[in-house]
Design a protein around this motif. Structure first.
Motif, PDB file in Angstrom:
ATOM      1  N   ALA A  96       8.838  -4.234  -6.265  1.00 26.83           N
ATOM      2  CA  ALA A  96       7.841  -4.965  -5.575  1.00 26.83           C
ATOM      3  C   ALA A  96       7.789  -4.641  -4.207  1.00 26.83           C
ATOM      4  CB  ALA A  96       7.836  -6.351  -5.537  1.00 26.83           C
ATOM      5  N   SER A  97       8.999  -4.766  -3.350  1.00 27.00           N
ATOM      6  CA  SER A  97       9.122  -4.251  -2.002  1.00 27.00           C
ATOM      7  C   SER A  97       8.839  -2.799  -1.601  1.00 27.00           C
ATOM      8  CB  SER A  97      10.431  -4.749  -1.492  1.00 27.00           C
ATOM      9  OG  SER A  97      10.642  -6.077  -1.529  1.00 27.00           O
ATOM     10  N   SER A  98       9.367  -1.964  -2.498  1.00 27.78           N
ATOM     11  CA  SER A  98       9.148  -0.586  -2.376  1.00 27.78           C
ATOM     12  C   SER A  98       7.486  -0.412  -2.513  1.00 27.78           C
ATOM     13  CB  SER A  98       9.564   0.055  -3.388  1.00 27.78           C
ATOM     14  OG  SER A  98      11.034   0.171  -3.517  1.00 27.78           O
ATOM     15  N   ARG A  99       6.725  -1.030  -3.231  1.00 29.24           N
ATOM     16  CA  ARG A  99       5.103  -0.829  -3.406  1.00 29.24           C
ATOM     17  C   ARG A  99       4.574  -1.104  -2.122  1.00 29.24           C
ATOM     18  NH1 ARG A  99       6.529   0.322  -8.483  1.00 29.24           N
ATOM     19  NH2 ARG A  99       5.135   1.688  -9.584  1.00 29.24           N
ATOM     20  N   GLN A 100       5.160  -2.439  -1.698  1.00 28.23           N
ATOM     21  CA  GLN A 100       4.497  -3.250  -0.609  1.00 28.23           C
ATOM     22  C   GLN A 100       4.755  -2.029   0.825  1.00 28.23           C
ATOM     23  OE1 GLN A 100       6.148  -6.904   0.690  1.00 28.23           O
ATOM     24  NE2 GLN A 100       4.066  -7.479   1.187  1.00 28.23           N
ATOM     25  N   VAL A 101       5.856  -1.512   0.903  1.00 31.00           N
ATOM     26  CA  VAL A 101       6.193  -0.718   2.144  1.00 31.00           C
ATOM     27  C   VAL A 101       5.357   0.518   2.015  1.00 31.00           C
ATOM     28  CG1 VAL A 101       7.955   0.969   3.219  1.00 31.00           C
ATOM     29  CG2 VAL A 101       8.406  -1.670   2.479  1.00 31.00           C
ATOM     30  N   LEU A 102       5.445   1.266   1.009  1.00 24.68           N
ATOM     31  CA  LEU A 102       4.526   2.343   0.490  1.00 24.68           C
ATOM     32  C   LEU A 102       3.070   2.039   0.914  1.00 24.68           C
ATOM     33  CD1 LEU A 102       6.418   4.179  -2.057  1.00 24.68           C
ATOM     34  CD2 LEU A 102       6.459   4.368   0.486  1.00 24.68           C
ATOM     35  N   ALA A 103       2.605   1.015   0.506  1.00 24.13           N
ATOM     36  CA  ALA A 103       1.066   0.617   0.705  1.00 24.13           C
ATOM     37  C   ALA A 103       0.899   0.526   1.944  1.00 24.13           C
ATOM     38  CB  ALA A 103       0.732  -0.778  -0.103  1.00 24.13           C
ATOM     39  N   GLN A 104       1.802  -0.176   2.632  1.00 24.98           N
ATOM     40  CA  GLN A 104       1.376  -0.557   4.273  1.00 24.98           C
ATOM     41  C   GLN A 104       1.246   1.069   5.058  1.00 24.98           C
ATOM     42  OE1 GLN A 104       4.284  -3.459   5.557  1.00 24.98           O
ATOM     43  NE2 GLN A 104       2.508  -5.223   5.068  1.00 24.98           N
ATOM     44  N   LEU A 105       2.250   1.923   4.623  1.00 27.47           N
ATOM     45  CA  LEU A 105       2.353   3.070   5.052  1.00 27.47           C
ATOM     46  C   LEU A 105       1.248   4.037   5.052  1.00 27.47           C
ATOM     47  CD1 LEU A 105       6.138   4.257   4.564  1.00 27.47           C
ATOM     48  CD2 LEU A 105       5.170   3.584   7.053  1.00 27.47           C
ATOM     49  N   LYS A 106       0.672   3.998   3.769  1.00 27.38           N
ATOM     50  CA  LYS A 106      -0.794   4.754   3.525  1.00 27.38           C
ATOM     51  C   LYS A 106      -1.792   4.046   4.363  1.00 27.38           C
ATOM     52  CE  LYS A 106      -3.104   6.781  -0.248  1.00 27.38           C
ATOM     53  NZ  LYS A 106      -3.167   7.355  -1.739  1.00 27.38           N
ATOM     54  N   ARG A 107      -1.797   2.908   4.292  1.00 24.25           N
ATOM     55  CA  ARG A 107      -2.904   2.190   4.941  1.00 24.25           C
ATOM     56  C   ARG A 107      -2.957   2.406   6.430  1.00 24.25           C
ATOM     57  NH1 ARG A 107      -3.366  -3.086   7.283  1.00 24.25           N
ATOM     58  NH2 ARG A 107      -1.372  -3.600   6.316  1.00 24.25           N
ATOM     59  N   PHE A 108      -1.791   2.435   7.017  1.00 26.25           N
ATOM     60  CA  PHE A 108      -1.780   2.800   8.520  1.00 26.25           C
ATOM     61  C   PHE A 108      -2.034   4.104   8.745  1.00 26.25           C
ATOM     62  CE2 PHE A 108       1.617  -0.502   8.658  1.00 26.25           C
ATOM     63  CZ  PHE A 108       0.829  -1.693   8.714  1.00 26.25           C
ATOM     64  N   CYS A 109      -1.761   5.071   7.786  1.00 22.42           N
ATOM     65  CA  CYS A 109      -2.021   6.539   7.859  1.00 22.42           C
ATOM     66  C   CYS A 109      -3.567   6.835   7.986  1.00 22.42           C
ATOM     67  CB  CYS A 109      -1.498   6.999   6.570  1.00 22.42           C
ATOM     68  SG  CYS A 109      -1.710   8.974   6.477  1.00 22.42           S
ATOM     69  N   HIS A 110      -4.353   6.076   6.731  1.00 26.49           N
ATOM     70  CA  HIS A 110      -5.704   6.242   6.810  1.00 26.49           C
ATOM     71  C   HIS A 110      -6.407   5.534   8.012  1.00 26.49           C
ATOM     72  CE1 HIS A 110      -5.196   7.457   2.145  1.00 26.49           C
ATOM     73  NE2 HIS A 110      -4.750   8.351   3.058  1.00 26.49           N
ATOM     74  N   GLU A 111      -5.935   4.409   8.219  1.00 24.95           N
ATOM     75  CA  GLU A 111      -6.772   3.594   9.238  1.00 24.95           C
ATOM     76  C   GLU A 111      -6.560   4.192  10.760  1.00 24.95           C
ATOM     77  OE1 GLU A 111      -6.565  -0.940   7.320  1.00 24.95           O
ATOM     78  OE2 GLU A 111      -5.312  -0.372   9.079  1.00 24.95           O
ATOM     79  N   ASP A 112      -5.274   4.799  10.869  1.00 27.60           N
ATOM     80  CA  ASP A 112      -5.097   5.089  12.372  1.00 27.60           C
ATOM     81  C   ASP A 112      -5.125   6.658  12.337  1.00 27.60           C
ATOM     82  OD1 ASP A 112      -4.639   2.528  12.308  1.00 27.60           O
ATOM     83  OD2 ASP A 112      -2.474   2.412  13.298  1.00 27.60           O
ATOM     84  N   GLY A 113      -5.086   7.187  11.251  1.00 31.39           N
ATOM     85  CA  GLY A 113      -5.295   8.599  11.426  1.00 31.39           C
ATOM     86  C   GLY A 113      -3.992   9.323  11.830  1.00 31.39           C
ATOM     87  N   ILE A 114      -2.815   8.631  11.301  1.00 30.78           N
ATOM     88  CA  ILE A 114      -1.497   9.175  11.692  1.00 30.78           C
ATOM     89  C   ILE A 114      -1.104   9.831  10.747  1.00 30.78           C
ATOM     90  CG2 ILE A 114       0.900   8.277  11.987  1.00 30.78           C
ATOM     91  CD1 ILE A 114      -0.050   5.507  12.457  1.00 30.78           C
TER      92      ILE A 114
END
Length: 272
Positions: free
Chosen positions: A176-194
């Motif tokens: 559960a924590s793994s998916r939460q961490v990866l989902a947040q990373l992907k969201r920041f990647c797309h939202e911030d263009g990182i």
């Protein structure tokens, strides 16, 4: 955003990464897959020169070729790093750890004094984005492993990075924590263009979250495409198995606790 041109890394007579040419673009979530010793960490760490190339060169948009200390410093200042074991200061508060992401923007002498309110606000905004604003004044060693990894993400975000590197960030976390961490990373990647590059062992998580998968074997890039192009046979070959690993069960992340306000946290005293 960053390009490797015929980069190889050797340790004595051992070649950890053979001649590799790759380009990484803004807003792309890339996962490096491969068995232990395949070259994932070496490739990842070469992107900020923690692993120095033995041959070839690396070029960063807006910085140039990373051929002298000044350019390397400028590149690292805008490169966030997330580690498997978190690398946090356990007895310090969550906020103090996130503020370390701002150190690169100040001269060394400035670290002897508290950072200004504006820097604290950036850190608090990053904590809010990872759902931990309400934990800002708690000691890091009071948090769960998943929460500590999210503090590491907030610290990397505080650098306001163009590139973010994560070396097996979910290896010690529950599903559960793994998916939460990866989902947040992907969201920041797309939202911030990182540009985000993550090394993983879990094929199912890579296929679920990656925009691009780079497979490595014995220091060579043997696969570079989208997740839907990775066949079970190719995935098994990366780990030299007869069959591809089965998918882990899906889990729901725990709800986030109520949040405090910026004003309360920015003006509060941290624990001794």
């Amino acid at each position: 955003m960053i390009q490797l041109h015929k980069v190889s890394v050797q340790y004595g007579s051992f070649t950890a990464l053979h001649s590799t040419t790759l380009a990484f673009v803004p807003g792309q979530f890339t996962v490096l897959l491969g068995a232990s010793g395949a070259g994932k960490s070496t490739l990842l760490r070469s992107l900020n020169l923690l692993a120095r190339p033995s041959a070839g060169h690396i070029t960063v948009d807006g910085v140039g070729e990373l051929d002298h200390a000044g350019r390397v410093h400028e590149h690292r200042k805008r490169t966030g790093m997330i580690f498997q074991q978190h690398q946090l200061i356990a007895r310090q508060s969550v906020l103090a750890n996130v503020l370390l992401g701002r150190i690169g923007y100040h001269p060394a002498w400035r670290t002897m004094f508290p950072l200004p309110y504006g820097e604290r606000r950036i850190a608090l905004e990053c904590l809010e984005r990872v759902g931990l604003l309400h934990k800002a004044l708690e000691r890091v060693d009071c948090l769960s492993g998943g929460q500590q990894q999210r503090v590491g993400i907030a610290r990397a975000l505080a650098q306001q990075p163009r590139l973010m590197l994560a070396d097996e960030p979910v290896a010690s976390l529950d599903p559960a924590s793994s998916r939460q961490v990866l989902a947040q990373l992907k969201r920041f990647c797309h939202e911030d263009g990182i540009t985000i590059v993550v090394s993983l062992h879990q094929v199912d998580l890579a296929c679920e979250y990656a925009d691009r998968i780079i497979g490595l074997s014995h220091g060579h890039v043997v696969f570079d495409s989208t997740p839907d192009a990775l066949t079970p046979v190719q995935a098994a070959a990366l780990y030299e198995q007869k069959t591809a690993p089965s998918e882990a069960p899906d889990h729901q992340a725990k709800p986030i606790e109520p949040k405090a306000t910026f004003v309360q946290l920015a003006t509060a005293k941290e624990p001794a």
